[in-house]
Design an enzyme around this catalytic site. Structure first.
Site, PDB file in Angstrom:
ATOM      1  N   GLU A   1      -5.647   2.711   2.242  1.00  0.00           N
ATOM      2  CA  GLU A   1      -5.834   3.654   3.335  1.00  0.00           C
ATOM      3  C   GLU A   1      -6.470   4.899   2.725  1.00  0.00           C
ATOM      4  O   GLU A   1      -5.942   5.434   1.742  1.00  0.00           O
ATOM      5  CB  GLU A   1      -4.479   3.998   3.958  1.00  0.00           C
ATOM      6  CG  GLU A   1      -4.614   4.893   5.158  1.00  0.00           C
ATOM      7  CD  GLU A   1      -3.262   5.235   5.789  1.00  0.00           C
ATOM      8  OE1 GLU A   1      -2.233   4.658   5.425  1.00  0.00           O
ATOM      9  OE2 GLU A   1      -3.283   6.123   6.669  1.00  0.00           O
TER      10      GLU A   1
ATOM     11  N   LYS B   1       1.826   8.630  -2.582  1.00  0.00           N
ATOM     12  CA  LYS B   1       0.724   9.499  -2.172  1.00  0.00           C
ATOM     13  C   LYS B   1       1.247  10.839  -1.677  1.00  0.00           C
ATOM     14  O   LYS B   1       0.637  11.867  -1.922  1.00  0.00           O
ATOM     15  CB  LYS B   1      -0.064   8.831  -1.053  1.00  0.00           C
ATOM     16  CG  LYS B   1      -1.044   7.809  -1.551  1.00  0.00           C
ATOM     17  CD  LYS B   1      -1.850   7.306  -0.368  1.00  0.00           C
ATOM     18  CE  LYS B   1      -2.674   6.103  -0.741  1.00  0.00           C
ATOM     19  NZ  LYS B   1      -3.053   5.349   0.452  1.00  0.00           N
TER      20      LYS B   1
ATOM     21  N   ARG C   1       5.949  -4.150  -6.167  1.00  0.00           N
ATOM     22  CA  ARG C   1       5.075  -3.034  -6.508  1.00  0.00           C
ATOM     23  C   ARG C   1       5.418  -2.517  -7.898  1.00  0.00           C
ATOM     24  O   ARG C   1       6.503  -2.759  -8.418  1.00  0.00           O
ATOM     25  CB  ARG C   1       5.182  -1.937  -5.470  1.00  0.00           C
ATOM     26  CG  ARG C   1       6.529  -1.222  -5.450  1.00  0.00           C
ATOM     27  CD  ARG C   1       6.711  -0.343  -4.216  1.00  0.00           C
ATOM     28  NE  ARG C   1       5.766   0.739  -4.154  1.00  0.00           N
ATOM     29  CZ  ARG C   1       4.821   0.873  -3.199  1.00  0.00           C
ATOM     30  NH1 ARG C   1       4.719  -0.010  -2.237  1.00  0.00           N
ATOM     31  NH2 ARG C   1       4.025   1.894  -3.203  1.00  0.00           N
TER      32      ARG C   1
HETATM   33  P1  ATP Z   1       1.059   4.756   1.656  1.00  0.00           P
HETATM   34  O1  ATP Z   1       1.819   3.540   2.115  1.00  0.00           O
HETATM   35  O2  ATP Z   1       1.862   5.985   1.465  1.00  0.00           O
HETATM   36  O3  ATP Z   1      -0.216   4.967   2.376  1.00  0.00           O
HETATM   37  P2  ATP Z   1       0.187   3.153  -0.532  1.00  0.00           P
HETATM   38  O4  ATP Z   1       0.244   3.547  -1.955  1.00  0.00           O
HETATM   39  O5  ATP Z   1       0.901   1.955  -0.058  1.00  0.00           O
HETATM   40  O6  ATP Z   1       0.627   4.455   0.181  1.00  0.00           O
HETATM   41  P3  ATP Z   1      -2.277   1.974   0.416  1.00  0.00           P
HETATM   42  O7  ATP Z   1      -3.582   2.653   0.522  1.00  0.00           O
HETATM   43  O8  ATP Z   1      -1.687   1.380   1.629  1.00  0.00           O
HETATM   44  O9  ATP Z   1      -1.327   3.079  -0.154  1.00  0.00           O
HETATM   45  O10 ATP Z   1      -2.315   0.902  -0.749  1.00  0.00           O
HETATM   46  C1  ATP Z   1      -3.354  -0.013  -0.894  1.00  0.00           C
HETATM   47  C2  ATP Z   1      -2.850  -1.251  -1.561  1.00  0.00           C
HETATM   48  O11 ATP Z   1      -2.267  -0.956  -2.816  1.00  0.00           O
HETATM   49  C3  ATP Z   1      -1.800  -1.940  -0.726  1.00  0.00           C
HETATM   50  O12 ATP Z   1      -2.096  -3.320  -0.672  1.00  0.00           O
HETATM   51  C4  ATP Z   1      -0.530  -1.682  -1.463  1.00  0.00           C
HETATM   52  O13 ATP Z   1       0.378  -2.738  -1.309  1.00  0.00           O
HETATM   53  C5  ATP Z   1      -0.991  -1.548  -2.918  1.00  0.00           C
HETATM   54  N1  ATP Z   1      -0.102  -0.676  -3.656  1.00  0.00           N
HETATM   55  C6  ATP Z   1       0.248   0.582  -3.354  1.00  0.00           C
HETATM   56  N2  ATP Z   1       1.137   1.066  -4.229  1.00  0.00           N
HETATM   57  C7  ATP Z   1       1.352   0.088  -5.140  1.00  0.00           C
HETATM   58  C8  ATP Z   1       2.181  -0.029  -6.311  1.00  0.00           C
HETATM   59  N3  ATP Z   1       2.964   0.958  -6.727  1.00  0.00           N
HETATM   60  N4  ATP Z   1       2.146  -1.197  -6.992  1.00  0.00           N
HETATM   61  C9  ATP Z   1       1.344  -2.201  -6.604  1.00  0.00           C
HETATM   62  N5  ATP Z   1       0.556  -2.160  -5.509  1.00  0.00           N
HETATM   63  C10 ATP Z   1       0.555  -1.030  -4.780  1.00  0.00           C
END
Ligand code: ATP
Ligand code: MG
Length: 587
Positions: free
Chosen positions: A62, A303, A293
């Site tokens: 996102e 974030k 994760r």
């Molecule tokens: P938010 O949910 O606060 O927007 P987010 O870190 O999940 O934050 P996204 O942009 O939705 O942000 O993440 C993009 C991709 O990265 C998603 O598929 C998510 O599952 C993956 N991702 C995010 N954080 C992690 C992490 N700590 N470890 C592994 N994959 C992650």
């Protein structure tokens, strides 16, 4: 340098996702797929065959912040699978929320994924490009009794959703007719109602033990300007509705996400089934697979917290080398190869776990050790005067660029009467076992001569301001007979007359606690006050020519990079990426 920068650091280790992919390839699950009858990316691929033997994955950030080290795990996983199984990985911006998304973030994400060494070719997509299709899909659900407009207040909806132990209650609006729902939904879209007046919900089962199946919201009213779609829409799809559709339109085979979406999988499948049976989507449908994760001790990977650290200026911007953002890691001197090595080492599983920051540092050290040229830097300079060396004279000594790779050659380092050495390499009253400079002791000046310490000068307060010594002219490294000198100490130095004096930033961990904010503390209280130290260092003259992002091992100190933002031609400044050894290790 490795030949192919996309190549994995080592043969990939198998994991449960690889096993699923291999089984699907063996059974031909995705054979027979094509782009026909699909809106969205299909148009961009018109006429191009879709390789039915290939898998398709996606990385779907996102654009509401910068990518961090956790995202690197997901990027390496998704792009790595596509690479290893001859498929494609899409970069898709999940920009369904109009309020928090910005072009700056889109650009930063593109930079970061490219920097990690991955290429998505033409497969760059935006969820907002599918808004028309999603709107059609919502109307289709309404027409077939699978969705309704709910006009309860947010509080009523929450109260009627029930709990883990209590089933939910049907909304009084659940039985609206398809005609009434269609009409309402069109008026909502036309902008007739304020934010929050209605939501569109899937009609599934208010008694389901899985709360996410209790008529989840799929569209909400938002009178907001979208960074790409402008003011066209007054309703926006919820992430959980949009995401499966995005995957299906892009013909993703394996939709890999983190464990918190496990509960959502039944809705993911329900929605795609409804649209496929209605002929809106082609089969086979994508499969959602969840993995754990990355949680990294000593780093925050949220974030929301990263935005706070930047906005409240606890750090110097999104690319501050102390931040666990990829932009920060890059500026710090971490390498894409090190991240790919890290992703392989931590593996992929369903079990939640914490990885210590030292594992990441170790991966960077391993990579940098193999590739970084060696250079000499004195970080805490103290003058060493060679009293029996002629004033105004200088000569070259020769130092290998990489001890394990002699083919990288040697460089000349100038030697003269006055040198800079590390303050800690002299001791007036040495502790037991100290083999460096102290009055009466001899050491080798690395790649140069053996010298014998004769004393030191002090200022009025008793601080040592210069050390004196005498050199042995027949002891020069690499000359016949030099080995006859047996000394225990070997210290580095830089000629004072030739030194390049510049700013060096010594970065350390941003937090001093492994789990910042644990036990209900404000995580900001755990910031490490010594995470950034700026020093004036004396470097060997060759470093003056370093280009932004050139990386070196400063002997005995660690790995450093010429800062990509603040370096000027002929005047680089350096950041410490990582020390030679883990200074945080216990014991
Ligand atoms: P938010 O949910 O606060 O927007 P987010 O870190 O999940 O934050 P996204 O942009 O939705 O942000 O993440 C993009 C991709 O990265 C998603 O598929 C998510 O599952 C993956 N991702 C995010 N954080 C992690 C992490 N700590 N470890 C592994 N994959 C992650
Ligand atoms: Mg997310």
């Amino acid at each position: 340098m490795s030949k192919d920068k996309n190549a994995p650091a080592a043969a990939p280790v198998s994991n449960f996702i690889r096993q699923i992919v291999e089984a699907d390839l063996a059974s031909g699950k995705h054979a027979g797929r094509n782009w026909a009858g699909q809106p969205g990316p299909a148009a961009a691929h018109a006429g191009a065959p879709l390789d039915p033997a290939a898998i398709r994955t996606r990385f779907p950030p996102e654009p509401n912040g910068y990518l961090h080290i956790g995202h690197a795990k997901s990027i390496c996983l998704n792009f790595g699978l596509a690479r290893d199984y001859g498929g494609a990985c899409h970069l898709r911006f999940d920009d369904t929320n109009p309020e928090k998304e910005e072009q700056e973030y889109v650009d930063a994400i593109v930079d970061a994924v490219r920097w990690l060494g991955f290429d998505w070719g033409k497969n760059e997509y935006f969820a907002s490009d599918y808004f028309d299709f999603m709107y059609q899909a919502a109307q289709h659900l309404i027409r077939h009794g699978h969705a309704y407009v709910d006009s309860q207040s947010a509080e009523e909806m929450r109260a009627n959703r029930g709990t883990l132990t209590e089933t939910g209650k049907d909304s009084p609006f659940r039985s609206r007719s398809a005609e009434e729902n269609l009409d309402l939904f069109r008026r909502i879209e036309a902008g007739d109602f304020p934010d929050g007046a209605h939501v569109l919900r899937a009609r599934i089962d208010m008694a389901s033990p899985n709360i996410t199946l209790r008529d989840p919201a799929i569209y909400r009213i938002r009178h907001a300007t979208h960074h790409r779609a402008g003011d066209k829409w007054n309703v926006y799809p919820m992430y959980t509705f949009a995401h499966p559709i995005e995957d299906a339109l892009e013909r993703i085979t394996h939709s890999i996400c983190t464990l918190e979406f496990e509960d959502q999988r039944p809705f993911y499948d329900w929605l795609l089934e409804r649209l496929a049976e209605g002929g809106l989507l082609a089969r086979p449908l994508p499969q959602q697979i969840e993995f754990a994760r990355l949680n990294l001790s000593y780093g925050v990977l949220s974030k929301r917290k990263l935005i706070q650290l930047v906005q409240e200026q606890h750090v110097d911007g999104w690319d501050d080398p102390r931040l666990p953002t990829l932009a920060g890691a890059r500026r710090r001197g971490y390498t894409p190869e090190g991240f790919r090595r890290f992703a392989e080492r931590i593996g992929v599983s369903k079990a939640d776990s914490w990885i210590d920051y030292s594992v990441l540092d170790e991966c960077m050290r391993d990579d940098l050790n193999a590739r970084a040229l060696r250079r000499i830097a004195v970080l805490d300079p103290l003058k060493l005067v060679i009293d029996n060396y002629p004033a105004g004279q200088s000569e070259d000594c020769f130092a290998p660029n990489h001890p394990q790779q002699p083919e990288l050659g040697k460089r000349a380092v100038p030697f003269s009467k006055e040198l800079w050495i590390e303050r800690e390499d002299f001791s007036e009253n040495p502790p037991k076992g100290y083999f460096r400079l102290f009055p009466g002791n001899s050491v080798r000046l690395r790649y140069g001569f053996v010298v014998k310490c004769t004393g030191c000068d002090k200022d009025a307060s008793g601080n040592v301001v210069a050390v004196h010594c005498e050199y042995f002219p027949d002891s020069k490294s690499g000359t016949p007979g030099a080995d006859a000198y047996k000394v225990k100490g070997n210290i580095h130095w830089v000629s004072a007359a030739h030194a390049y004096e510049c700013e060096v930033r010594l970065y350390d961990r941003l937090f001093r606690e492994p789990n910042p904010g644990a036990g209900g503390r404000d995580y900001l209280e755990d910031l490490n006050p010594d995470s950034k130290r700026i020093i004036a260092a004396c470097l060997e003259p060759a470093l003056k020519e370093a280009k932004p992002e050139d990386r070196f091992q400063f002997e005995r100190h660690g790995y450093f990079v010429a800062d990509r933002v603040d370096s000027k031609p002929g005047a680089p400044v350096f950041n410490r990426a990582v020390t030679l050894k883990d200074s945080w290790a216990k014991g």
